[in-house]
Design a protein around this motif. Structure first.
Motif, mmCIF file in Angstrom:
data_model
loop_
_atom_site.group_PDB
_atom_site.id
_atom_site.type_symbol
_atom_site.label_atom_id
_atom_site.label_comp_id
_atom_site.label_asym_id
_atom_site.label_seq_id
_atom_site.Cartn_x
_atom_site.Cartn_y
_atom_site.Cartn_z
ATOM 1 N N LEU A 1 -2.377 -39.382 11.140
ATOM 2 C CA LEU A 1 -2.890 -39.977 9.905
ATOM 3 C C LEU A 1 -2.239 -41.335 9.641
ATOM 4 C CD1 LEU A 1 -4.431 -39.875 7.191
ATOM 5 C CD2 LEU A 1 -2.472 -38.619 6.239
ATOM 6 N N ALA A 2 -0.929 -41.413 9.783
ATOM 7 C CA ALA A 2 -0.220 -42.668 9.520
ATOM 8 C C ALA A 2 -0.689 -43.772 10.460
ATOM 9 C CB ALA A 2 1.287 -42.459 9.653
ATOM 10 N N ARG A 3 -0.870 -43.436 11.733
ATOM 11 C CA ARG A 3 -1.294 -44.473 12.684
ATOM 12 C C ARG A 3 -2.706 -44.971 12.367
ATOM 13 N NH1 ARG A 3 -2.055 -48.483 14.412
ATOM 14 N NH2 ARG A 3 -2.215 -49.214 16.573
ATOM 15 N N LYS A 4 -3.602 -44.076 12.000
ATOM 16 C CA LYS A 4 -4.957 -44.493 11.662
ATOM 17 C C LYS A 4 -4.963 -45.383 10.420
ATOM 18 C CE LYS A 4 -7.470 -40.619 13.768
ATOM 19 N NZ LYS A 4 -8.291 -39.411 13.531
ATOM 20 N N GLN A 5 -4.128 -45.034 9.439
ATOM 21 C CA GLN A 5 -4.077 -45.849 8.228
ATOM 22 C C GLN A 5 -3.401 -47.191 8.491
ATOM 23 O OE1 GLN A 5 -2.547 -42.944 5.163
ATOM 24 N NE2 GLN A 5 -4.518 -43.479 4.230
ATOM 25 N N MET A 6 -2.447 -47.237 9.408
ATOM 26 C CA MET A 6 -1.856 -48.515 9.802
ATOM 27 C C MET A 6 -2.942 -49.448 10.353
ATOM 28 S SD MET A 6 1.713 -47.388 11.665
ATOM 29 C CE MET A 6 2.101 -49.072 12.185
ATOM 30 N N GLN A 7 -3.811 -48.885 11.160
ATOM 31 C CA GLN A 7 -4.898 -49.680 11.732
ATOM 32 C C GLN A 7 -5.829 -50.192 10.637
ATOM 33 O OE1 GLN A 7 -5.269 -50.722 14.714
ATOM 34 N NE2 GLN A 7 -7.407 -51.405 14.827
ATOM 35 N N ASP A 8 -6.193 -49.308 9.710
ATOM 36 C CA ASP A 8 -7.098 -49.683 8.631
ATOM 37 C C ASP A 8 -6.508 -50.789 7.748
ATOM 38 O OD1 ASP A 8 -8.860 -47.768 9.519
ATOM 39 O OD2 ASP A 8 -8.255 -46.253 8.044
ATOM 40 N N LEU A 9 -5.182 -50.741 7.527
ATOM 41 C CA LEU A 9 -4.522 -51.669 6.612
ATOM 42 C C LEU A 9 -3.947 -52.892 7.313
ATOM 43 C CD1 LEU A 9 -2.646 -48.984 4.479
ATOM 44 C CD2 LEU A 9 -4.601 -50.365 3.727
ATOM 45 N N GLY A 10 -4.056 -52.923 8.642
ATOM 46 C CA GLY A 10 -3.516 -54.055 9.386
ATOM 47 C C GLY A 10 -2.003 -54.091 9.409
ATOM 48 N N VAL A 11 -1.369 -52.938 9.433
ATOM 49 C CA VAL A 11 0.091 -52.839 9.462
ATOM 50 C C VAL A 11 0.556 -52.774 10.913
ATOM 51 C CG1 VAL A 11 2.115 -51.541 8.711
ATOM 52 C CG2 VAL A 11 0.055 -51.577 7.286
ATOM 53 N N THR A 12 1.410 -53.690 11.309
ATOM 54 C CA THR A 12 1.887 -53.673 12.687
ATOM 55 C C THR A 12 3.265 -54.316 12.764
ATOM 56 O OG1 THR A 12 1.304 -54.169 14.987
ATOM 57 C CG2 THR A 12 0.874 -55.891 13.338
ATOM 58 N N THR B 1 8.005 -36.965 16.275
ATOM 59 C CA THR B 1 8.022 -37.005 17.727
ATOM 60 C C THR B 1 6.612 -37.004 18.332
ATOM 61 O OG1 THR B 1 8.119 -34.583 17.765
ATOM 62 C CG2 THR B 1 10.198 -35.741 17.903
ATOM 63 N N GLY B 2 5.650 -37.545 17.606
ATOM 64 C CA GLY B 2 4.243 -37.489 17.997
ATOM 65 C C GLY B 2 3.925 -37.784 19.445
ATOM 66 N N PRO B 3 4.348 -38.940 19.981
ATOM 67 C CA PRO B 3 3.972 -39.276 21.352
ATOM 68 C C PRO B 3 4.503 -38.302 22.408
ATOM 69 C CG PRO B 3 4.605 -41.243 20.165
ATOM 70 C CD PRO B 3 4.958 -40.083 19.282
ATOM 71 N N SER B 4 5.409 -37.433 22.019
ATOM 72 C CA SER B 4 5.869 -36.413 22.972
ATOM 73 C C SER B 4 4.757 -35.408 23.278
ATOM 74 C CB SER B 4 7.075 -35.652 22.395
ATOM 75 O OG SER B 4 8.178 -36.508 22.237
ATOM 76 N N TYR B 5 3.743 -35.359 22.417
ATOM 77 C CA TYR B 5 2.715 -34.329 22.525
ATOM 78 C C TYR B 5 1.368 -34.900 22.960
ATOM 79 C CZ TYR B 5 6.037 -31.985 19.375
ATOM 80 O OH TYR B 5 7.163 -31.456 18.807
ATOM 81 N N LYS B 6 0.704 -34.172 23.819
ATOM 82 C CA LYS B 6 -0.631 -34.560 24.260
ATOM 83 C C LYS B 6 -1.603 -34.617 23.077
ATOM 84 C CE LYS B 6 -4.121 -33.342 27.754
ATOM 85 N NZ LYS B 6 -5.277 -33.231 26.876
ATOM 86 N N GLU B 7 -1.390 -33.748 22.085
ATOM 87 C CA GLU B 7 -2.268 -33.706 20.918
ATOM 88 C C GLU B 7 -2.270 -35.043 20.174
ATOM 89 O OE1 GLU B 7 -0.998 -29.573 21.890
ATOM 90 O OE2 GLU B 7 0.037 -31.485 21.664
ATOM 91 N N PHE B 8 -1.151 -35.741 20.230
ATOM 92 C CA PHE B 8 -1.048 -37.042 19.556
ATOM 93 C C PHE B 8 -1.924 -38.072 20.258
ATOM 94 C CE2 PHE B 8 0.992 -41.217 19.074
ATOM 95 C CZ PHE B 8 1.154 -41.294 17.696
ATOM 96 N N THR B 9 -1.783 -38.190 21.566
ATOM 97 C CA THR B 9 -2.590 -39.171 22.303
ATOM 98 C C THR B 9 -4.066 -38.795 22.299
ATOM 99 O OG1 THR B 9 -1.965 -38.034 24.351
ATOM 100 C CG2 THR B 9 -0.699 -39.982 23.756
ATOM 101 N N ASP B 10 -4.365 -37.501 22.382
ATOM 102 C CA ASP B 10 -5.767 -37.066 22.330
ATOM 103 C C ASP B 10 -6.379 -37.390 20.975
ATOM 104 O OD1 ASP B 10 -5.600 -36.129 24.896
ATOM 105 O OD2 ASP B 10 -5.510 -34.002 24.361
ATOM 106 N N GLY B 11 -5.590 -37.218 19.915
ATOM 107 C CA GLY B 11 -6.099 -37.428 18.563
ATOM 108 C C GLY B 11 -6.286 -38.885 18.197
ATOM 109 N N LEU B 12 -5.585 -39.778 18.895
ATOM 110 C CA LEU B 12 -5.643 -41.197 18.557
ATOM 111 C C LEU B 12 -6.380 -42.049 19.580
ATOM 112 C CD1 LEU B 12 -2.063 -41.826 17.136
ATOM 113 C CD2 LEU B 12 -4.215 -41.941 15.883
ATOM 114 N N GLY B 13 -6.476 -41.578 20.811
ATOM 115 C CA GLY B 13 -7.109 -42.395 21.842
ATOM 116 C C GLY B 13 -6.355 -43.702 22.015
ATOM 117 N N PRO B 14 -7.057 -44.833 22.109
ATOM 118 C CA PRO B 14 -6.398 -46.135 22.326
ATOM 119 C C PRO B 14 -5.402 -46.513 21.234
ATOM 120 C CG PRO B 14 -8.748 -46.297 22.778
ATOM 121 C CD PRO B 14 -8.536 -44.947 22.152
ATOM 122 N N LEU B 15 -5.562 -45.965 20.020
ATOM 123 C CA LEU B 15 -4.621 -46.292 18.947
ATOM 124 C C LEU B 15 -3.205 -45.788 19.239
ATOM 125 C CD1 LEU B 15 -6.536 -45.719 15.572
ATOM 126 C CD2 LEU B 15 -5.817 -47.881 16.608
ATOM 127 N N ALA B 16 -3.074 -44.859 20.173
ATOM 128 C CA ALA B 16 -1.737 -44.357 20.527
ATOM 129 C C ALA B 16 -0.966 -45.352 21.386
ATOM 130 C CB ALA B 16 -1.859 -43.027 21.260
#
Length: 407
Positions: free
Chosen positions: A249-260, A268-283
């Protein structure tokens, strides 16, 4: 099926005033159940907000039990005893975890507990185990605050959080020397809060300015206000803690708000496949830290003599790659095997003392408990998502990519 192991699974719901068993499946019937067995109880988050993590524990514990029983069981004195794993779904709710731990001890007569995912729920279950002097093995709890000196029957296979934050600050400053400031947003829960506080402390010690630091309540469904404040602070590094769905959720909202920022870390999101699957290129570009990676090349005792052997077994069963939760939780079983071999009995005090004296090498790495029951610190992987795949940036022995700035 039974030849693979003695295994019970159950989902438990709560009725007013008590626990209702609500069994998913009754015990498998076999003459072997009448024989003496080693019973291990596991309150698991198979539904609710931590279900992704709970299912990781479930799959490797079943793998381990099946392999142990296929080999004849665990050596205890002059006998080999089969293992019975008894699981209940506590639906990601701490109070239910406590009640089900009581049920496992008093009704199912388990001799060991595997604790659930996360430091907060581990501490709840460990408190029950302590009251009944039942050894509790925690495979996904790394907050030092959980392992206080009052819990003599709790032991954890993860290394402490502190080593992760200090190493990350040092590594990122070397790779991005212009890094001067950090913004920290953490979930107000035991482990995520500990990591948020730990990174802020390590960053300050490393000479960084804390541009923003706040905690968000459990169950938060909108990070827009916090992320807007971070955007205004213009940090060089953004560090967010939480569990998988929080971070997606935080990563998607960062994209929407232009936060970088040049560096964005999520633990520890990126440790999990579910994180990359859920975000696609945003990961892509998101960094993190982990307690284990399958690229390591450990050798040791147990059902899997090498990291590669565990990896191949896991891959054949699930078609996916294991992460640190799988590795640590599978290794938790080896702690019990080793302790029982040395204790030579199921006596609670003897087994507890044998676990405390653990000093073994496994496919997951070394396991040796310090005075507080935590596995001792070791060099831990720093990772980053690149091309929607997890890459290891450090340590050098298992590195397979160089760090890149956020796209």
């Amino acid at each position: 099926m039974f030849a693979q192991g003695i295994l019970r699974s159950a989902r438990a719901g709560l009725l007013a005033g008590g626990v209702a068993t609500g069994l998913l499946a009754a015990a498998l019937t076999s003459p072997a159940l009448a024989q003496e067995t080693i019973k291990i109880g596991a309150p698991l988050a198979l539904t609710g907000g931590l279900a992704d993590e709970g299912h990781k524990q479930d799959v490797v514990w079943k793998m381990w039990v099946e392999k142990i029983n296929a080999a004849g069981g665990i050596q205890v004195g002059d006998k080999k005893l089969k293992v019975e794993l008894i699981e209940y779904d506590y639906q990601s709710e701490g109070q239910r975890a406590s009640q089900l731990a009581e049920k496992l001890i008093n009704d199912d007569k388990v001799q060991f507990l595997f604790s659930p995912f996360g430091s907060g729920h581990t501490k709840i279950v460990a408190g029950v185990g302590e009251r009944y002097q039942v050894p509790t093995i925690a495979c996904v709890a790394s907050s030092e605050s959980v392992y206080d000196q009052t819990l003599k029957y709790l032991f954890g296979t993860l290394s402490p959080n502190g080593g992760m934050t200090t190493a990350m600050v040092k590594f990122f400053k070397e790779k991005f020397p212009k890094t001067k400031s950090i913004a920290v947003l953490g979930r107000d829960d035991v482990f995520p809060k500990s990591m948020a506080e730990g990174i802020a402390k390590a960053a300050e010690a490393g000479g960084l300015t804390i541009a923003y630091k706040e905690l968000y309540p459990v169950g938060t469904m909108d990070h827009a206000a916090a992320l807007s404040s971070i955007k205004a602070a213009k940090p060089d590094w953004i560090y967010i803690t939480g569990y998988t769905q929080d971070l997606i959720l935080a990563r998607k909202q960062m994209q929407d708000l232009g936060v970088t920022a040049p560096i964005v870390t999520m633990v520890t999101g990126p440790s999990y496949k579910e994180f990359t699957d859920g975000l696609g290129p945003l990961a892509n570009g998101i960094s993190s830290s982990s307690w284990w990676h399958h690229l390591t090349s450990y050798e040791g005792q147990g059902m899997w003599p090498t990291t590669a052997a565990f990896y191949e077994d896991f891959k054949a069963r699930t078609k996916g790659d294991p992460d640190y939760v799988h590795g640590s939780c599978a290794a938790a079983g080896e702690v019990i095997v080793d302790a029982l071999a040395r204790a030579g009995s199921l006596d609670k005090a003897k087994v507890r003392d044998a676990i405390a004296a653990t000093d073994i090498q496994t496919f997951y790495g070394p396991i040796k408990f310090g005075p507080n029951g935590m596995n001792l610190s070791r060099e831990l992987p720093i990772i980053q998502v690149q091309d929607q795949a997890i890459k290891v940036l450090a340590p050098a022995a298992i590195k397979n990519a160089d760090m890149i700035a956020m796209p």
